[in-house]
Design a protein around this motif. Structure first.
Motif, short mmCIF file in Angstrom:
data_model
loop_
_atom_site.label_atom_id
_atom_site.label_comp_id
_atom_site.label_asym_id
_atom_site.label_seq_id
_atom_site.Cartn_x
_atom_site.Cartn_y
_atom_site.Cartn_z
N PHE A 79 0.83 -1.21 0.00
CA PHE A 79 0.00 0.00 0.00
C PHE A 79 0.86 1.25 0.00
N THR A 80 1.87 1.29 0.87
CA THR A 80 2.73 2.47 0.94
C THR A 80 3.46 2.70 -0.36
N ARG A 81 3.95 1.62 -0.96
CA ARG A 81 4.66 1.75 -2.24
C ARG A 81 3.76 2.32 -3.32
N LEU A 140 2.65 13.94 10.52
CA LEU A 140 1.28 13.73 11.02
C LEU A 140 0.63 12.55 10.31
N LEU A 141 0.73 12.53 8.98
CA LEU A 141 0.14 11.44 8.23
C LEU A 141 0.78 10.10 8.59
N GLY A 142 2.11 10.11 8.72
CA GLY A 142 2.81 8.88 9.07
C GLY A 142 2.44 8.38 10.45
N ALA A 143 2.26 9.30 11.40
CA ALA A 143 1.87 8.90 12.76
C ALA A 143 0.48 8.28 12.77
N ILE A 144 -0.45 8.90 12.02
CA ILE A 144 -1.81 8.36 11.95
C ILE A 144 -1.80 6.99 11.28
N TYR A 145 -1.06 6.86 10.19
CA TYR A 145 -0.97 5.59 9.49
C TYR A 145 -0.34 4.52 10.39
N VAL A 149 -2.54 1.39 10.92
CA VAL A 149 -2.16 0.25 10.08
C VAL A 149 -0.84 -0.35 10.54
N TRP A 150 0.26 0.34 10.25
CA TRP A 150 1.59 -0.23 10.51
C TRP A 150 2.61 0.90 10.55
N PRO A 151 3.57 0.86 11.48
CA PRO A 151 4.55 1.94 11.55
C PRO A 151 5.40 2.03 10.28
N VAL A 152 5.58 3.25 9.79
CA VAL A 152 6.41 3.46 8.60
C VAL A 152 7.48 4.52 8.82
N TYR A 224 10.99 4.67 -3.74
CA TYR A 224 9.85 4.52 -2.85
C TYR A 224 9.70 3.08 -2.36
N ALA A 225 10.02 2.12 -3.21
CA ALA A 225 9.95 0.72 -2.80
C ALA A 225 10.92 0.42 -1.66
N ALA A 226 12.06 1.11 -1.67
CA ALA A 226 13.10 0.83 -0.68
C ALA A 226 12.76 1.35 0.71
N VAL A 227 11.82 2.30 0.80
CA VAL A 227 11.49 2.86 2.12
C VAL A 227 10.04 2.59 2.50
N SER A 228 9.36 1.72 1.77
CA SER A 228 7.95 1.44 2.04
C SER A 228 7.76 0.35 3.07
N GLY A 229 8.85 -0.22 3.56
CA GLY A 229 8.74 -1.29 4.54
C GLY A 229 9.41 -2.55 4.04
#
Length: 272
Positions: A79-81, A140-145, A149-152, A224-229
């Motif tokens: 999803f993040t990617r 803010l968006l990352g904290a909510i996500y 869902v999952w920490p990013v 983006y793939a490398a930092v999406s988890g």
């Protein structure tokens, strides 16, 4: 005007960003994430703790709870990617849209620079303030996500996304300093760079070297793939961050920003 007095504008610039551009970025990012989430969950439902666990996964991860965590990490990665690139682009577009061009078109520069402050210093500071504002929205968006869902969020994630933002924002700043329709120009440059690099990136023709005047946006997904988890189920380890490519993007954006400052120093704002 002294640097200290110019710096006093930073508070107002940040307030204006958060009130207008930042809020728009937050709303559009949230709506885009919701639509992307809806489309993704239609094909791949979000994992639940009660989902059936195969014996193979149970042996591999050791417990049903570990399997659920692995499934969530895999889901979050895809999803993040799929969303991160669009959010960075939109964030840069909103942050830099009309940053110079709007004041030129509406004549506000006559009031802004009635006092002895240089346009390059004022708009250069605005660029930095808007970049900080975008990172605050991202946090803010990352904290909510991460809560839902999952920490990013991580230092590496913030650094890479920040450099990718600079790549787009630098181009947008230069276009806003030099042109009137800067938001449309950024879209054209992004589409053109992706198309030309994809079609002619492997060419050995001498003219192919002109491609280096454009950022290699056709490879942005690698970043983006490398930092999406970490897709822990389908891959043994997290993708490695292509740092040379990330630095290329960041340096390209910084050079465009500097070029924009040069344009502001020598180009009259009154010229449309």
């Amino acid at each position: 005007m002294s640097r200290a007095r110019v710096g006093a504008y930073a508070v107002w610039q940040l307030r204006d960003y958060l009130k207008d551009r930042g809020l728009s970025t937050l709303v559009v990012a949230a709506l885009s994430a919701y639509l992307g989430w809806s489309m993704m969950t239609e094909k791949t439902p979000m994992p639940r703790p009660t989902d059936v666990v195969s014996a193979e996964l149970l042996v591999r991860f050791g417990s049903a709870g570990a399997v659920y965590a692995a499934r969530m990490a895999e889901f979050s990665y895809h999803f993040t990617r799929s969303m991160l690139g669009a959010m960075v682009f939109l964030g840069a577009l909103f942050a830099m849209n009309g940053i110079v061009a709007n004041d030129r078109k509406q004549g506000f520069f006559r009031f802004l620079f009635a006092k002895p402050v240089t346009p390059s210093r004022y708009y250069g500071q605005a660029f930095a303030v808007h970049a900080v504002g975008f990172m605050l929205v991202l946090l803010l968006l990352g904290a909510i996500y991460g809560f839902v869902v999952w920490p990013v969020l991580s230092l590496q994630f913030l650094l890479v996304v920040g450099l990718m933002f600079v790549a787009y924002a630098g181009v947008a700043f230069l276009l806003s300093a030099a042109a009137r329709w800067d938001w449309l120009s950024l879209v054209v440059v992004s589409v053109a760079a992706t198309f030309l690099w994809t079609k002619f990136g492997g060419s050995t023709h001498p003219l192919a070297r002109l491609l280096y005047l454009l950022p290699p946006l056709h490879r942005a997904d690698e970043v983006y793939a490398a930092v999406s988890g970490t897709p822990v189920i389908s891959a043994a380890h997290a993708p490695f961050v292509p740092w040379p490519l990330v630095l290329w993007f960041g340096i390209y954006g910084i050079l465009c920003f500097i070029a924009g400052l040069v344009v502001l120093r020598f180009r009259r704002l009154a010229i449309v």
